[in-house]
Design a protein around this motif. Structure first.
Motif, short mmCIF file in Angstrom:
data_model
loop_
_atom_site.label_atom_id
_atom_site.label_comp_id
_atom_site.label_asym_id
_atom_site.label_seq_id
_atom_site.Cartn_x
_atom_site.Cartn_y
_atom_site.Cartn_z
N HIS A 171 0.84 -1.19 0.00
CA HIS A 171 0.00 0.00 0.00
C HIS A 171 0.88 1.24 0.00
O HIS A 171 2.02 1.21 0.46
N TYR A 197 -4.54 5.23 2.49
CA TYR A 197 -3.58 4.49 1.67
C TYR A 197 -4.30 3.84 0.48
O TYR A 197 -5.48 3.49 0.58
N ARG A 198 -3.56 3.67 -0.59
CA ARG A 198 -4.04 2.89 -1.72
C ARG A 198 -3.43 1.49 -1.60
O ARG A 198 -2.21 1.34 -1.57
N GLU A 199 -4.29 0.49 -1.52
CA GLU A 199 -3.84 -0.89 -1.26
C GLU A 199 -4.18 -1.78 -2.45
O GLU A 199 -5.22 -1.63 -3.08
N GLN A 200 -3.28 -2.70 -2.74
CA GLN A 200 -3.49 -3.68 -3.80
C GLN A 200 -3.77 -5.03 -3.14
O GLN A 200 -2.89 -5.64 -2.55
N THR A 205 -7.57 -2.77 -6.59
CA THR A 205 -6.91 -1.61 -5.99
C THR A 205 -7.97 -0.77 -5.30
O THR A 205 -8.96 -0.37 -5.93
#
Length: 292
Positions: A171, A197-200, A205
């Motif tokens: 992230h 946060y940007r999380e995968q 995503t």
């Protein structure tokens, strides 16, 4: 006590359908026979008398009127799409309190209403899906969280970092925002922030939220049993979810992983936002937003 709406709807369809069938098979022929008998006995039939003889019983009239509408609602709600409202902030920032969402009821297989037995397998939940399900400790309540662990997965949560099958879930920081969940008047209200946060997660995503002033939880690990799913809220520090399974920290809120037969469907779109349903605060009908 929560109303079992699917059961009420099934009963309503059954009762109204029975009344419609009863009228078609028994009552309507009896009325026609009564009209024919009356007309055979008189030279000039009285229109009001014929109207009275042809009149459907009030209960039958209501049953025949409501049956097609209720039947359509039952089919749509049970097998296609069902609306839900988001009551809490456990899925922020993906979903806000007051969001009205649409849930795909056939994404994970066709299930019979009320008993929720899967009769036609179509697909299974995938890591990263936003899923509606029945709360493991009270199946009359619907919850919504994100699928983090699939059957057989090893889940670890340490230092606010998620690991799936030994792999760190990456992230990246998007922004720092004021923590609007800190109560008004709290001495740290002006200092409290939350990190977005940007999380995968799998093929998905999405955004997650973490409080900057919250305590770091103790490292924990779980293995997801076959037929179950490990669920977490995107608001990682303010979500009651599968992380508290058999936890001594929250004995009053033992949660649990979600069994397959408790699945309701896959959330796919937000179609309205209305945090306080009242006339003085009208809903927002912005364009439909897909859920990631």
């Amino acid at each position: 006590m929560h109303l079992n709406f699917p059961l009420v709807l099934v009963i309503a369809v059954a009762v109204s359908g029975f009344l419609a069938l009863l009228d078609r098979v028994v009552l309507a022929p009896r009325r026609r026979k009564a009209v024919a008998s009356y007309e055979a006995q008189v030279d000039v039939a009285d229109p009001q008398t014929i109207e009275r003889l042809e009149k459907e019983p009030l209960l039958v009239e209501y049953g025949k009127s409501f049956f097609p509408v209720l039947a359509v609602v039952l089919v749509l709600r049970s097998f296609l799409v069902e609306p839900f409202q988001i009551p809490s902030g456990s899925m922020k920032p993906t979903l806000e309190v007051g969001d009205f969402i649409l849930v795909n009821k056939f994404a994970y297989g066709i299930r019979l209403p009320v008993i929720d037995t899967k009769v036609i397998p179509i697909g299974d939940p995938q890591r990263g899906d936003v899923m509606v399900f029945r709360y493991p400790n009270n199946p009359s309540i619907n919850y919504i969280k994100r699928v983090v662990g699939l059957p057989g997965d090893h889940i670890r949560y340490a230092g606010k970092q998620l690991y799936v099958n030994g792999q760190k879930v990456e992230h990246e920081l998007v922004e720092i925002v004021p923590d609007d969940e800190v109560p008004a008047g709290h001495p740290l209200q002006t200092l409290a922030n939350a990190a977005i946060y940007r999380e995968q997660l799998g093929e998905v995503t999405h955004l997650i939220r973490q409080k900057q002033l919250s305590q770091t939880p103790k490292p924990k690990e779980w293995v997801v049993p076959q037929g179950y799913y490990f669920m977490m809220g995107d608001n990682r520090d303010n979500s009651n979810d599968s992380r508290f399974w058999h936890s001594a920290e929250m004995p009053q809120e033992l949660w649990g992983m979600v069994p397959d037969n408790y699945i309701v469907g896959k959330a796919f779109a937000v179609w309205m936002h209305w945090p306080e349903p009242k006339l003085s605060n009208l809903p927002s009908f912005s364009s439909v937003a897909l859920i990631h």
